[in-house]
Design a protein around this motif. Sequence first.
Motif, PDB file in Angstrom:
ATOM      1  N   MET A 319      28.934  19.886  47.264  1.00 45.92           N
ATOM      2  CA  MET A 319      29.766  20.942  46.701  1.00 45.92           C
ATOM      3  C   MET A 319      28.891  21.963  45.976  1.00 45.92           C
ATOM      4  O   MET A 319      28.058  21.595  45.146  1.00 45.92           O
ATOM      5  CB  MET A 319      30.800  20.352  45.736  1.00 45.92           C
ATOM      6  CG  MET A 319      31.754  21.390  45.166  1.00 45.92           C
ATOM      7  SD  MET A 319      33.185  20.665  44.319  1.00 45.92           S
ATOM      8  CE  MET A 319      32.414  19.914  42.874  1.00 45.92           C
ATOM      9  N   THR A 320      29.066  23.244  46.303  1.00 49.58           N
ATOM     10  CA  THR A 320      28.293  24.315  45.684  1.00 49.58           C
ATOM     11  C   THR A 320      29.230  25.365  45.109  1.00 49.58           C
ATOM     12  O   THR A 320      30.244  25.713  45.719  1.00 49.58           O
ATOM     13  CB  THR A 320      27.350  24.974  46.703  1.00 49.58           C
ATOM     14  OG1 THR A 320      28.115  25.506  47.777  1.00 49.58           O
ATOM     15  CG2 THR A 320      26.357  23.956  47.253  1.00 49.58           C
ATOM     16  N   ALA A 321      28.893  25.860  43.940  1.00 48.02           N
ATOM     17  CA  ALA A 321      29.737  26.842  43.255  1.00 48.02           C
ATOM     18  C   ALA A 321      29.554  28.230  43.857  1.00 48.02           C
ATOM     19  O   ALA A 321      28.436  28.664  44.130  1.00 48.02           O
ATOM     20  CB  ALA A 321      29.412  26.865  41.772  1.00 48.02           C
ATOM     21  N   GLU A 322      30.665  28.915  44.067  1.00 51.84           N
ATOM     22  CA  GLU A 322      30.626  30.299  44.528  1.00 51.84           C
ATOM     23  C   GLU A 322      30.649  31.249  43.336  1.00 51.84           C
ATOM     24  O   GLU A 322      31.242  30.940  42.299  1.00 51.84           O
ATOM     25  CB  GLU A 322      31.829  30.599  45.422  1.00 51.84           C
ATOM     26  CG  GLU A 322      31.769  29.964  46.791  1.00 51.84           C
ATOM     27  CD  GLU A 322      32.885  30.468  47.696  1.00 51.84           C
ATOM     28  OE1 GLU A 322      32.617  30.643  48.897  1.00 51.84           O
ATOM     29  OE2 GLU A 322      34.001  30.690  47.206  1.00 51.84           O
ATOM     30  N   PRO A 323      30.035  32.425  43.460  1.00 53.41           N
ATOM     31  CA  PRO A 323      30.084  33.397  42.357  1.00 53.41           C
ATOM     32  C   PRO A 323      31.470  33.961  42.169  1.00 53.41           C
ATOM     33  O   PRO A 323      32.317  33.916  43.072  1.00 53.41           O
ATOM     34  CB  PRO A 323      29.099  34.482  42.823  1.00 53.41           C
ATOM     35  CG  PRO A 323      29.068  34.364  44.317  1.00 53.41           C
ATOM     36  CD  PRO A 323      29.261  32.904  44.606  1.00 53.41           C
ATOM     37  N   ASP A 324      31.707  34.500  40.979  1.00 51.27           N
ATOM     38  CA  ASP A 324      33.000  35.109  40.659  1.00 51.27           C
ATOM     39  C   ASP A 324      33.208  36.335  41.536  1.00 51.27           C
ATOM     40  O   ASP A 324      32.403  37.268  41.526  1.00 51.27           O
ATOM     41  CB  ASP A 324      33.018  35.514  39.176  1.00 51.27           C
ATOM     42  CG  ASP A 324      34.396  35.943  38.702  1.00 51.27           C
ATOM     43  OD1 ASP A 324      35.211  36.359  39.546  1.00 51.27           O
ATOM     44  OD2 ASP A 324      34.640  35.868  37.485  1.00 51.27           O
ATOM     45  N   GLY A 325      34.288  36.321  42.299  1.00 52.63           N
ATOM     46  CA  GLY A 325      34.570  37.438  43.184  1.00 52.63           C
ATOM     47  C   GLY A 325      35.402  38.523  42.535  1.00 52.63           C
ATOM     48  O   GLY A 325      35.741  39.526  43.190  1.00 52.63           O
ATOM     49  N   GLY A 326      35.746  38.348  41.258  1.00 50.97           N
ATOM     50  CA  GLY A 326      36.535  39.347  40.562  1.00 50.97           C
ATOM     51  C   GLY A 326      37.978  39.358  41.018  1.00 50.97           C
ATOM     52  O   GLY A 326      38.484  38.429  41.651  1.00 50.97           O
ATOM     53  N   ILE A 327      38.672  40.434  40.729  1.00 52.29           N
ATOM     54  CA  ILE A 327      40.091  40.579  41.075  1.00 52.29           C
ATOM     55  C   ILE A 327      40.200  41.072  42.515  1.00 52.29           C
ATOM     56  O   ILE A 327      39.534  42.047  42.897  1.00 52.29           O
ATOM     57  CB  ILE A 327      40.787  41.557  40.113  1.00 52.29           C
ATOM     58  CG1 ILE A 327      40.738  41.018  38.670  1.00 52.29           C
ATOM     59  CG2 ILE A 327      42.233  41.799  40.539  1.00 52.29           C
ATOM     60  CD1 ILE A 327      41.292  41.962  37.641  1.00 52.29           C
ATOM     61  N   ALA A 328      41.041  40.432  43.275  1.00 54.06           N
ATOM     62  CA  ALA A 328      41.295  40.879  44.642  1.00 54.06           C
ATOM     63  C   ALA A 328      42.193  42.118  44.584  1.00 54.06           C
ATOM     64  O   ALA A 328      43.294  42.063  44.014  1.00 54.06           O
ATOM     65  CB  ALA A 328      41.960  39.784  45.455  1.00 54.06           C
ATOM     66  N   THR A 329      41.712  43.210  45.109  1.00 59.03           N
ATOM     67  CA  THR A 329      42.480  44.451  45.081  1.00 59.03           C
ATOM     68  C   THR A 329      42.853  44.872  46.500  1.00 59.03           C
ATOM     69  O   THR A 329      42.167  44.555  47.457  1.00 59.03           O
ATOM     70  CB  THR A 329      41.691  45.565  44.400  1.00 59.03           C
ATOM     71  OG1 THR A 329      40.452  45.769  45.103  1.00 59.03           O
ATOM     72  CG2 THR A 329      41.391  45.216  42.950  1.00 59.03           C
ATOM     73  N   VAL A 330      43.931  45.607  46.594  1.00 57.06           N
ATOM     74  CA  VAL A 330      44.446  46.064  47.893  1.00 57.06           C
ATOM     75  C   VAL A 330      44.381  47.584  47.933  1.00 57.06           C
ATOM     76  O   VAL A 330      44.786  48.271  46.970  1.00 57.06           O
ATOM     77  CB  VAL A 330      45.893  45.585  48.091  1.00 57.06           C
ATOM     78  CG1 VAL A 330      46.473  46.140  49.398  1.00 57.06           C
ATOM     79  CG2 VAL A 330      45.945  44.061  48.102  1.00 57.06           C
ATOM     80  N   ARG A 331      43.861  48.123  49.032  1.00 58.11           N
ATOM     81  CA  ARG A 331      43.777  49.571  49.229  1.00 58.11           C
ATOM     82  C   ARG A 331      44.967  50.052  50.041  1.00 58.11           C
ATOM     83  O   ARG A 331      45.259  49.524  51.111  1.00 58.11           O
ATOM     84  CB  ARG A 331      42.475  49.919  49.955  1.00 58.11           C
ATOM     85  CG  ARG A 331      42.274  51.405  50.219  1.00 58.11           C
ATOM     86  CD  ARG A 331      40.889  51.682  50.774  1.00 58.11           C
ATOM     87  NE  ARG A 331      40.698  51.093  52.081  1.00 58.11           N
ATOM     88  CZ  ARG A 331      40.915  51.754  53.237  1.00 58.11           C
ATOM     89  NH1 ARG A 331      41.349  52.984  53.224  1.00 58.11           N
ATOM     90  NH2 ARG A 331      40.701  51.162  54.396  1.00 58.11           N
ATOM     91  N   ALA A 332      45.672  51.024  49.528  1.00 51.14           N
ATOM     92  CA  ALA A 332      46.789  51.600  50.248  1.00 51.14           C
ATOM     93  C   ALA A 332      46.288  52.512  51.356  1.00 51.14           C
ATOM     94  O   ALA A 332      45.323  53.253  51.179  1.00 51.14           O
ATOM     95  CB  ALA A 332      47.684  52.394  49.293  1.00 51.14           C
ATOM     96  N   LEU A 333      46.924  52.475  52.506  1.00 53.88           N
ATOM     97  CA  LEU A 333      46.544  53.319  53.634  1.00 53.88           C
ATOM     98  C   LEU A 333      47.404  54.570  53.718  1.00 53.88           C
ATOM     99  O   LEU A 333      48.522  54.598  53.227  1.00 53.88           O
ATOM    100  CB  LEU A 333      46.669  52.509  54.925  1.00 53.88           C
ATOM    101  CG  LEU A 333      45.786  51.262  55.027  1.00 53.88           C
ATOM    102  CD1 LEU A 333      46.051  50.546  56.337  1.00 53.88           C
ATOM    103  CD2 LEU A 333      44.313  51.632  54.921  1.00 53.88           C
TER     104      LEU A 333
END
Length: 333
Positions: A319-333
């Motif tokens: 098991m390996t730790a992943e870095p913090d990916g922050g807040i998942a944001t959505v781009r409007a098209l």
Amino acid sequence: MRIVQFRDAENTRRVGLVGDGGLTLHPLADASTVHELAVRAAETGEPLAEIVAALAADETVDYAALLRQGRVLAPLDHPEPARFLVTGTGLTHIGSAAARNRMHVIGHGEADADESDSMKIFRMGLDGGKPGPGRIGVQPEWFFKGVGTCVVGPGDPLPLPHFAEAGAEEAEIVGLYLVDAGGNPCRIGYALGNEYSDHVTEGKNYLYLAHSKLRACSIGPELLLGELPQEVRGTSKVIRDGKVIWQEEFLSGEKYMSHSIANLEHYHFRYSMFRRPGDLHAYFFGAAVMSYAAGIQTQAGDEYEIEASAFGQPLRNRMTAEPDGGIATVRAL
């Protein structure tokens, strides 16, 4: 008969038949993936084991060396990973039911607490999970885990997402399937699997079960062709800094399950969306033991080892730790 997917010295994909007491592989001619072999068997009607036997070369390669070098792959994949659906069931073994009940029982295990939904569905399986040939039994639990991109091979790291509350092993047997051109599910074989999950998130609220399962998993290293033995005995371990911190024997196979495999398969493949021609499926059949239920708090760097003699070489992943990916944001098209 057991087969393995691997990369040779030229980094070319190959399939090998396990031989010589599990120490060597006989490469198959004109076959680079198990998927290709399964499609051929489905199209021609020739048993997969006979195809493998006919293609196996006399020459051998060092299986142990391939494992050490990280050249052994998961035993099944799809050229389009999104067409490899990974799902599973739980509460099919006595140990898993007891562990799940401890997490979910109302009142946290008080003597007067109501029976949890986990224990209720387990008892339903005991009563009606093995209806016999040609009959439909009680419906099991079911969950979605991901698609082919969530499957890691033997020796590959199991990522611990930055948002995860925990990550721990679930030693299981996995059914592997191809849906043929006519929309009929065909079982390719069975493999060992680590249905790696976040039990702390699950324990907060049963409705978080779906979130807790959306994690990576590992399968392999070997694919067992033919029928699953009625009794499968194995060992699951957690290793930290080279030392075993937890170890327990697990018992699987239908002898120790509350559902027949045929009943589990029926309730999965009865949905037309899971009978799409050309898709692959990996279906985890449930865990009998888990370190979390024994109070073990796993951490990044821990190695999981799952072994059962019926499946040859053990499945190992760290098991390996992943870095913090922050807040998942959505781009409007």
